[in-house]
Design a protein around this motif. Sequence first.
Motif, PDB file in Angstrom:
ATOM      1  N   SER A 101       1.147  -1.671  -0.529  1.00 38.64           N
ATOM      2  CA  SER A 101      -0.360  -0.031  -0.090  1.00 38.64           C
ATOM      3  C   SER A 101       1.012   1.840   0.175  1.00 38.64           C
ATOM      4  CB  SER A 101      -0.842  -0.288   1.154  1.00 38.64           C
ATOM      5  OG  SER A 101      -1.613   1.190   1.454  1.00 38.64           O
ATOM      6  N   ASP A 102       0.652   1.653  -1.020  1.00 37.82           N
ATOM      7  CA  ASP A 102       1.357   3.241  -0.899  1.00 37.82           C
ATOM      8  C   ASP A 102       0.876   4.047  -0.147  1.00 37.82           C
ATOM      9  OD1 ASP A 102       2.861   2.739  -4.249  1.00 37.82           O
ATOM     10  OD2 ASP A 102       3.225   1.894  -2.851  1.00 37.82           O
ATOM     11  N   ASP A 103      -0.031   4.239   0.148  1.00 40.79           N
ATOM     12  CA  ASP A 103      -1.452   5.226   0.599  1.00 40.79           C
ATOM     13  C   ASP A 103      -2.109   4.674   1.380  1.00 40.79           C
ATOM     14  OD1 ASP A 103      -3.694   7.707  -0.547  1.00 40.79           O
ATOM     15  OD2 ASP A 103      -2.484   6.979   1.382  1.00 40.79           O
ATOM     16  N   THR A 104      -2.024   4.231   2.955  1.00 37.61           N
ATOM     17  CA  THR A 104      -2.512   3.687   3.828  1.00 37.61           C
ATOM     18  C   THR A 104      -3.747   4.585   4.322  1.00 37.61           C
ATOM     19  OG1 THR A 104      -1.449   4.865   5.478  1.00 37.61           O
ATOM     20  CG2 THR A 104      -0.483   2.991   5.078  1.00 37.61           C
ATOM     21  N   MET A 105      -3.800   5.417   4.224  1.00 36.33           N
ATOM     22  CA  MET A 105      -5.237   6.511   4.030  1.00 36.33           C
ATOM     23  C   MET A 105      -6.121   6.067   3.411  1.00 36.33           C
ATOM     24  SD  MET A 105      -4.359   7.374   7.595  1.00 36.33           S
ATOM     25  CE  MET A 105      -5.909   8.153   7.638  1.00 36.33           C
ATOM     26  N   ALA A 106      -5.910   6.360   2.043  1.00 33.67           N
ATOM     27  CA  ALA A 106      -6.572   5.970   0.911  1.00 33.67           C
ATOM     28  C   ALA A 106      -7.479   3.740   1.260  1.00 33.67           C
ATOM     29  CB  ALA A 106      -6.617   6.729  -0.180  1.00 33.67           C
ATOM     30  N   ASP A 107      -6.590   3.560   1.020  1.00 38.19           N
ATOM     31  CA  ASP A 107      -6.513   1.890   0.683  1.00 38.19           C
ATOM     32  C   ASP A 107      -7.426   1.081   2.107  1.00 38.19           C
ATOM     33  OD1 ASP A 107      -3.566  -0.595   0.465  1.00 38.19           O
ATOM     34  OD2 ASP A 107      -5.818  -0.960   0.672  1.00 38.19           O
ATOM     35  N   PRO A 108      -8.356   0.300   0.814  1.00 37.35           N
ATOM     36  CA  PRO A 108     -10.011   0.343   1.538  1.00 37.35           C
ATOM     37  C   PRO A 108      -9.413  -1.499   2.496  1.00 37.35           C
ATOM     38  CG  PRO A 108     -10.117  -0.518  -0.778  1.00 37.35           C
ATOM     39  CD  PRO A 108      -9.077   0.678  -0.805  1.00 37.35           C
ATOM     40  N   ARG A 109      -8.220  -2.115   1.964  1.00 33.89           N
ATOM     41  CA  ARG A 109      -8.223  -3.389   2.496  1.00 33.89           C
ATOM     42  C   ARG A 109      -8.142  -2.764   3.995  1.00 33.89           C
ATOM     43  NH1 ARG A 109      -3.212  -4.976  -0.960  1.00 33.89           N
ATOM     44  NH2 ARG A 109      -3.019  -3.091  -1.094  1.00 33.89           N
ATOM     45  N   LEU A 110      -7.120  -1.295   4.372  1.00 36.98           N
ATOM     46  CA  LEU A 110      -6.869  -0.744   5.824  1.00 36.98           C
ATOM     47  C   LEU A 110      -7.718  -0.402   6.956  1.00 36.98           C
ATOM     48  CD1 LEU A 110      -2.964  -0.060   4.354  1.00 36.98           C
ATOM     49  CD2 LEU A 110      -4.021  -2.908   5.397  1.00 36.98           C
ATOM     50  N   ALA A 111      -8.594  -0.172   6.428  1.00 37.59           N
ATOM     51  CA  ALA A 111      -9.383   0.994   6.483  1.00 37.59           C
ATOM     52  C   ALA A 111      -9.528   0.816   8.294  1.00 37.59           C
ATOM     53  CB  ALA A 111     -10.745   0.813   5.886  1.00 37.59           C
ATOM     54  N   GLU A 112      -9.605  -0.063   8.977  1.00 40.86           N
ATOM     55  CA  GLU A 112     -10.333  -0.342  10.228  1.00 40.86           C
ATOM     56  C   GLU A 112      -8.624   0.087  11.276  1.00 40.86           C
ATOM     57  OE1 GLU A 112      -9.591  -3.531   8.793  1.00 40.86           O
ATOM     58  OE2 GLU A 112     -11.331  -4.541   7.708  1.00 40.86           O
ATOM     59  N   PHE A 113      -7.817   0.759  10.060  1.00 40.40           N
ATOM     60  CA  PHE A 113      -6.933   0.508  10.982  1.00 40.40           C
ATOM     61  C   PHE A 113      -6.593   2.769  11.132  1.00 40.40           C
ATOM     62  CE2 PHE A 113      -4.717  -2.522  12.099  1.00 40.40           C
ATOM     63  CZ  PHE A 113      -4.884  -3.979  11.121  1.00 40.40           C
ATOM     64  N   GLN A 114      -6.809   2.838   9.719  1.00 40.25           N
ATOM     65  CA  GLN A 114      -6.860   3.816   9.722  1.00 40.25           C
ATOM     66  C   GLN A 114      -6.977   5.619  10.670  1.00 40.25           C
ATOM     67  OE1 GLN A 114      -8.546   4.728   5.742  1.00 40.25           O
ATOM     68  NE2 GLN A 114      -7.687   3.509   4.788  1.00 40.25           N
ATOM     69  N   GLU A 115      -7.892   5.233  11.240  1.00 40.99           N
ATOM     70  CA  GLU A 115      -8.184   6.818  12.533  1.00 40.99           C
ATOM     71  C   GLU A 115      -7.629   6.057  13.612  1.00 40.99           C
ATOM     72  OE1 GLU A 115      -9.283   8.510   9.353  1.00 40.99           O
ATOM     73  OE2 GLU A 115      -9.121   9.854  12.133  1.00 40.99           O
ATOM     74  N   THR A 116      -7.436   4.908  13.770  1.00 44.85           N
ATOM     75  CA  THR A 116      -7.167   4.194  15.344  1.00 44.85           C
ATOM     76  C   THR A 116      -5.743   3.789  15.460  1.00 44.85           C
ATOM     77  OG1 THR A 116      -8.007   2.726  14.753  1.00 44.85           O
ATOM     78  CG2 THR A 116      -9.444   3.314  15.830  1.00 44.85           C
ATOM     79  N   TYR A 117      -5.292   4.432  14.196  1.00 41.44           N
ATOM     80  CA  TYR A 117      -3.391   3.901  14.327  1.00 41.44           C
ATOM     81  C   TYR A 117      -2.890   4.161  13.663  1.00 41.44           C
ATOM     82  CZ  TYR A 117       0.120   0.037  13.856  1.00 41.44           C
ATOM     83  OH  TYR A 117       1.925  -0.598  14.256  1.00 41.44           O
ATOM     84  N   PHE A 118      -2.995   4.628  11.495  1.00 40.77           N
ATOM     85  CA  PHE A 118      -1.833   5.310  11.542  1.00 40.77           C
ATOM     86  C   PHE A 118      -1.999   6.902  11.234  1.00 40.77           C
ATOM     87  CE2 PHE A 118      -1.722   1.342   8.989  1.00 40.77           C
ATOM     88  CZ  PHE A 118      -2.343   0.937   8.587  1.00 40.77           C
ATOM     89  N   ARG A 119      -2.831   7.482  11.414  1.00 41.02           N
ATOM     90  CA  ARG A 119      -3.165   8.676  11.386  1.00 41.02           C
ATOM     91  C   ARG A 119      -2.405   8.775  12.773  1.00 41.02           C
ATOM     92  NH1 ARG A 119      -5.780  12.396   8.460  1.00 41.02           N
ATOM     93  NH2 ARG A 119      -7.142  11.002   8.507  1.00 41.02           N
ATOM     94  N   PRO A 120      -2.921   8.772  13.980  1.00 41.85           N
ATOM     95  CA  PRO A 120      -1.902   9.019  15.037  1.00 41.85           C
ATOM     96  C   PRO A 120      -0.261   8.480  15.069  1.00 41.85           C
ATOM     97  CG  PRO A 120      -3.823   7.611  16.015  1.00 41.85           C
ATOM     98  CD  PRO A 120      -3.700   7.576  14.651  1.00 41.85           C
ATOM     99  N   LEU A 121       0.001   7.491  14.175  1.00 38.90           N
ATOM    100  CA  LEU A 121       1.644   7.260  14.270  1.00 38.90           C
ATOM    101  C   LEU A 121       1.766   8.200  13.317  1.00 38.90           C
ATOM    102  CD1 LEU A 121       1.685   3.811  15.115  1.00 38.90           C
ATOM    103  CD2 LEU A 121       1.888   5.739  16.640  1.00 38.90           C
ATOM    104  N   GLY A 122       0.985   8.532  12.347  1.00 38.81           N
ATOM    105  CA  GLY A 122       1.618   8.999  10.587  1.00 38.81           C
ATOM    106  C   GLY A 122       2.333   8.445   9.680  1.00 38.81           C
ATOM    107  N   ILE A 123       1.680   6.991   9.959  1.00 44.70           N
ATOM    108  CA  ILE A 123       2.328   5.839   9.169  1.00 44.70           C
ATOM    109  C   ILE A 123       1.096   6.475   7.739  1.00 44.70           C
ATOM    110  CG2 ILE A 123       1.663   3.297   8.413  1.00 44.70           C
ATOM    111  CD1 ILE A 123       1.717   3.452  11.247  1.00 44.70           C
ATOM    112  N   SER A 124       1.747   6.425   6.765  1.00 46.85           N
ATOM    113  CA  SER A 124       1.560   7.016   5.484  1.00 46.85           C
ATOM    114  C   SER A 124       1.536   5.717   4.308  1.00 46.85           C
ATOM    115  CB  SER A 124       2.221   8.161   4.504  1.00 46.85           C
ATOM    116  OG  SER A 124       4.130   7.615   4.996  1.00 46.85           O
ATOM    117  N   SER A 125       3.083   4.329   4.232  1.00 42.66           N
ATOM    118  CA  SER A 125       2.287   4.030   3.695  1.00 42.66           C
ATOM    119  C   SER A 125       2.988   2.174   4.315  1.00 42.66           C
ATOM    120  CB  SER A 125       3.800   3.774   2.310  1.00 42.66           C
ATOM    121  OG  SER A 125       3.311   5.066   1.771  1.00 42.66           O
ATOM    122  N   MET A 126       2.486   1.073   4.096  1.00 45.76           N
ATOM    123  CA  MET A 126       2.473  -0.235   4.664  1.00 45.76           C
ATOM    124  C   MET A 126       3.550  -1.104   3.420  1.00 45.76           C
ATOM    125  SD  MET A 126       0.150  -1.602   7.664  1.00 45.76           S
ATOM    126  CE  MET A 126      -0.517  -2.617   6.465  1.00 45.76           C
TER     127      MET A 126
END
Length: 550
Positions: A101-126
């Motif tokens: 995933s180049d863009d975790t915040m737009a990837d539907p496979r990772l939707a469950e992590f976007q607000e609770t995990y990615f955004r607080p930690l600044g994770i943009s790609s996985m």
Amino acid sequence: MSATPPDISRPATEQLDTLIERIGAVPLAEILRDLLEHSARALKVERVGYWSMESGGRAIRRELQFLLSEQRFDDELLHLEASSFPFYFKALHQGSNLVVSDDTMADPRLAEFQETYFRPLGISSMLDAPVHRHGRLFGVVCHEHVGEMRHWTATEVDFARYVAQWVALAVEIDGRQRAEIALRESEARYRMVMEHTPTPTVVLDLENNGRFLEANESAVRFYGVSRERLLSGGPADFSPEYQPDGRLSTESAREKIAAALDGEEPVFDWMHRGGDGRDIPCSVHLARMPGRKNPRIIAAVTDKTEQLRTEETMRRALENERELSELRSRFTAIVSHEFRTPLGVIMSAVELLRNYHDKLPVEHRVDLFEDIHAATRRMGDLMEQVLVLGGADAGKLAFTPELLDLEGLCAKLVDESLSATLHKCPIEHDFAPTLEGAIASESLLRHILSNLLSNAAKYSAEGSPVSFRVSRENREAVFTVSDRGIGIPSEDQSRLFEAFHRASNVADLPGSGLGLLITKRCVELHGGSIGFLSEAGEGTTFTVRLPVFG
């Protein structure tokens, strides 16, 4: 704006090869630490962790994570259930199990992590690389990039896969007895990795005439022979004599193997021959196995049959799209011309009749009405042809064979053709006396013969005779229509039965370009054949053969 990807240099890979030599000699936890830290530094990824599968793949647990900026490990255990993260677990268990995933915040496979995990930690790609054991997913090496979004390159993905393979090997070896692991040679480790990958993989022993030394189960299935048969041969025994590029398979194989021995890792297309004699297009990746003096090459083989089939399907689809576009253009041009001309005649005649009816001589009024009738009939004929062709394409053109008077029908069609063409060309006909007992579809025969007789008159000079002959050859009725008209140029003959295609020498003669296509479809419904001989300026002869006699 994507982050600039790091350069995965050969020293990084060689350092990894050196690091994995410690597998089996040190505890698993230490190996995992080394692999995660090395991957984080090589890929310049902030967070690299190892997660193991639990509960038959319905949960994962984080065993260890390395934080690059803090230069430390986090061994806090985290536990994720599939019921709480269904999209992510579905992605893990589909396809190759690789989650890029180049863009975790737009990837539907990772939707469950976007607000609770990615955004607080600044994770943009996985980049999650699967860890396989005995061909099944049992862990994930998770690379979490912090900062600007980054595009994962193919080299980075391959490196992550490589690290995941060594994690698999480390976990496997950790469960074995230390004494057994200490006795194994370095190529055994490659063998372990080879067995855990779904890719058909073989090892070549160049000291034994380049025969296969090892092969995983995927390779056995790929070649379609027993393991014993596979290991008794080498690449030459499972390849055709020549490759598609015309080179001898033996010469080309020697060249690729020599490149691998020199430290390269050649990737190339190859044609293998399976145990059933079927040629299998594939891609082969060669690499020299380190750690031994005697030369051995590991080869990973990817079947490209489905890929090539998909490419061929797409190519045909594009060709069909181009043909459809051309057909639409020809349809628009023909229909526009064939409707505009008679409509102009009708409008002109109506205007004259409306404005000057009482002043026009009776003969002139009759001529104008005849013009309207002829123009209307011309448009009606075109619509009828379009409807007939549409019915044929939809499989709705009725083929209803019945016993009929073939000679009587042909004679009637001659009279109808003379009437429709206003006796422009005389029709010389000759019907054999042996036409009794014909079984055919009268409606389809009318389309066939009316079109041929109409065309013969249309493209001939007034008064030029048309020949129509019907004979019998065994079960076939043979219909021959000849004229001495303008003929068909050689460059148009290959496209004569295409929709809306008209020969280049028809000038302003009316026509839709559908008659002969309809004729051909009607002939095919009878199980017959149609052919022609023609030369520009010398006339044309059409011959139709229909199996209408029992």
